[in-house]
Write a protein that holds these residues in place. Structure first.
Motif, short mmCIF file in Angstrom:
data_model
loop_
_atom_site.label_atom_id
_atom_site.label_comp_id
_atom_site.label_asym_id
_atom_site.label_seq_id
_atom_site.Cartn_x
_atom_site.Cartn_y
_atom_site.Cartn_z
N THR A 138 33.77 51.22 16.69
CA THR A 138 34.34 50.02 16.07
C THR A 138 35.09 49.21 17.11
N ARG A 139 34.87 47.90 17.11
CA ARG A 139 35.47 47.01 18.11
C ARG A 139 36.99 47.08 18.07
N ILE A 140 37.63 47.12 19.23
CA ILE A 140 39.09 47.11 19.31
C ILE A 140 39.56 45.92 20.15
N ARG A 141 40.80 45.49 19.87
CA ARG A 141 41.40 44.38 20.59
C ARG A 141 42.86 44.71 20.88
N VAL A 142 43.37 44.18 21.98
CA VAL A 142 44.79 44.30 22.28
C VAL A 142 45.59 43.52 21.24
N SER A 143 46.89 43.82 21.15
CA SER A 143 47.75 43.11 20.20
C SER A 143 47.92 41.65 20.63
N ASN A 144 48.41 40.84 19.72
CA ASN A 144 48.50 39.40 20.00
C ASN A 144 49.93 38.89 19.98
N LEU A 145 50.89 39.73 20.39
CA LEU A 145 52.28 39.28 20.42
C LEU A 145 52.46 38.18 21.47
N ALA A 197 43.64 49.39 22.05
CA ALA A 197 43.48 49.45 20.60
C ALA A 197 44.61 48.76 19.84
N GLY A 198 45.60 48.21 20.58
CA GLY A 198 46.71 47.54 19.94
C GLY A 198 47.78 48.47 19.42
N ARG A 199 47.69 49.76 19.72
CA ARG A 199 48.71 50.71 19.28
C ARG A 199 49.99 50.55 20.11
N PHE A 200 49.81 50.35 21.41
CA PHE A 200 50.89 49.95 22.29
C PHE A 200 50.67 48.50 22.68
N ASP A 201 51.76 47.78 22.92
CA ASP A 201 51.65 46.37 23.32
C ASP A 201 51.64 46.20 24.82
N ILE A 219 38.48 49.44 29.73
CA ILE A 219 38.62 49.39 28.27
C ILE A 219 39.65 48.34 27.87
N VAL A 220 40.77 48.28 28.60
CA VAL A 220 41.79 47.25 28.31
C VAL A 220 41.22 45.86 28.52
N ARG A 221 40.55 45.65 29.63
CA ARG A 221 40.00 44.32 29.93
C ARG A 221 38.97 43.90 28.88
N GLU A 222 38.12 44.82 28.49
CA GLU A 222 37.09 44.48 27.50
C GLU A 222 37.67 44.30 26.10
N ALA A 223 38.91 44.78 25.92
CA ALA A 223 39.59 44.57 24.64
C ALA A 223 40.44 43.30 24.66
N GLY A 224 40.32 42.51 25.73
CA GLY A 224 41.04 41.25 25.82
C GLY A 224 42.35 41.32 26.55
#
Length: 267
Positions: A138-145, A197-201, A219-224
């Motif tokens: 399942t696609r994951i993304r970093v948080s958007n704070l 995965a946005g679990r940590f910012d 993985i971080v870069r590909e998650a934005g």
């Protein structure tokens, strides 16, 4: 799925099986000192051999660099695997269920494929360059704070480089004034995966090694997200001083640590 990623997953699961079996027999694990406040076990080495066996069977001409054995040869190959068979060895030794297998592939010097596998939770973080990052498919993304306000930051203490403790403490204090809370989990690979995965910012640590960083970086870069050194540059693979976060949080972290960097940490 990219065929090389598929093989990397197979290798990670093979190592994960070695580690999971050993978890039920921790009294049988052989622990040996590797450096200051640093240990290796027979399980680290067996897990690394399990990874190497899978990779060599499928890609006999590729180069491989592992944390425990080092260079497996063929440095001239355009494909180089970077593997950490058990990231979080101290957690494993103490029976703390938080550790992972980390495998990355560089193609012509660029990170191309990545796997971080948590064998106890069954969580598989993956990425292929240009194709995004996933957790169990399942696609994951970093948080958007927009900044560090309300953020949960992860870190690793400089237990192998205590001469940096003053600088580290000052950075910690500066971040703690702005963020909501901090975590120190004992596995840089999983910290990076959790940022993706946005679990940590955000995440930062001093003195990591390439096998600690490589898979997590892709993985971080590909998650934005973004990964850099403490000065905001691209020297983290060499210095080991690593920051990872979404773009806006990373900008705030680099700005916040800048006044507290020693000359060494600023490189």
């Amino acid at each position: 799925m990219h065929p090389m990623l598929n093989i990397a997953i197979r290798a990670a699961r093979s190592a994960g099986n070695v580690i999971a079996r050993a978890c039920g027999q921790l009294d049988m694990v052989q622990k040996m000192p590797k450096g200051t406040n640093d240990f290796v076990t027979n399980v680290d080495r067996e897990a690394e051999q399990a990874i190497v066996a899978v990779l060599k069977k499928s890609f006999p001409t590729h180069g491989i660099v592992g944390e425990e054995h080092g260079d497996y040869g063929n440095n001239d190959s355009e494909f180089q695997w970077i593997i950490d068979p058990l990231d979080g060895t101290t957690n494993f030794i103490k029976g703390i269920p938080h550790f992972a297998v980390s495998i990355a592939l560089k193609h012509n010097g660029k990170l191309d494929q990545a796997v971080i596998f948590d064998p106890l939770r069954g969580e598989l973080f993956t990425a292929s360059r240009g194709r995004g990052a996933q957790l169990n498919g399942t696609r994951i993304r970093v948080s958007n704070l927009p900044d560090m306000q309300g953020s949960i930051l992860a870190t690793g203490f400089p237990f192998k480089a205590k001469h940096h403790l003053d600088s580290y403490s000052n950075i910690f204090n500066a971040f703690f004034a702005d963020c909501a809370d901090m975590r120190r989990t004992g596995s840089a690979a999983l910290d990076l995966a959790y940022v993706a995965a946005g679990r940590f910012d955000g995440f930062w640590e001093i003195g990591l090694k390439p096998w600690d960083i490589a898979a997590g970086e892709l993985i971080v870069r590909e998650a934005g997200g973004m990964v850099c050194d403490f000065a905001g540059g691209n020297n983290h693979m060499k210095s080991g001083n690593t920051v990872a976060a979404s773009p806006k949080v990373l900008q705030a972290m680099v700005k916040g640590m800048r006044p507290h960097l020693s000359e060494t940490l600023a490189k």
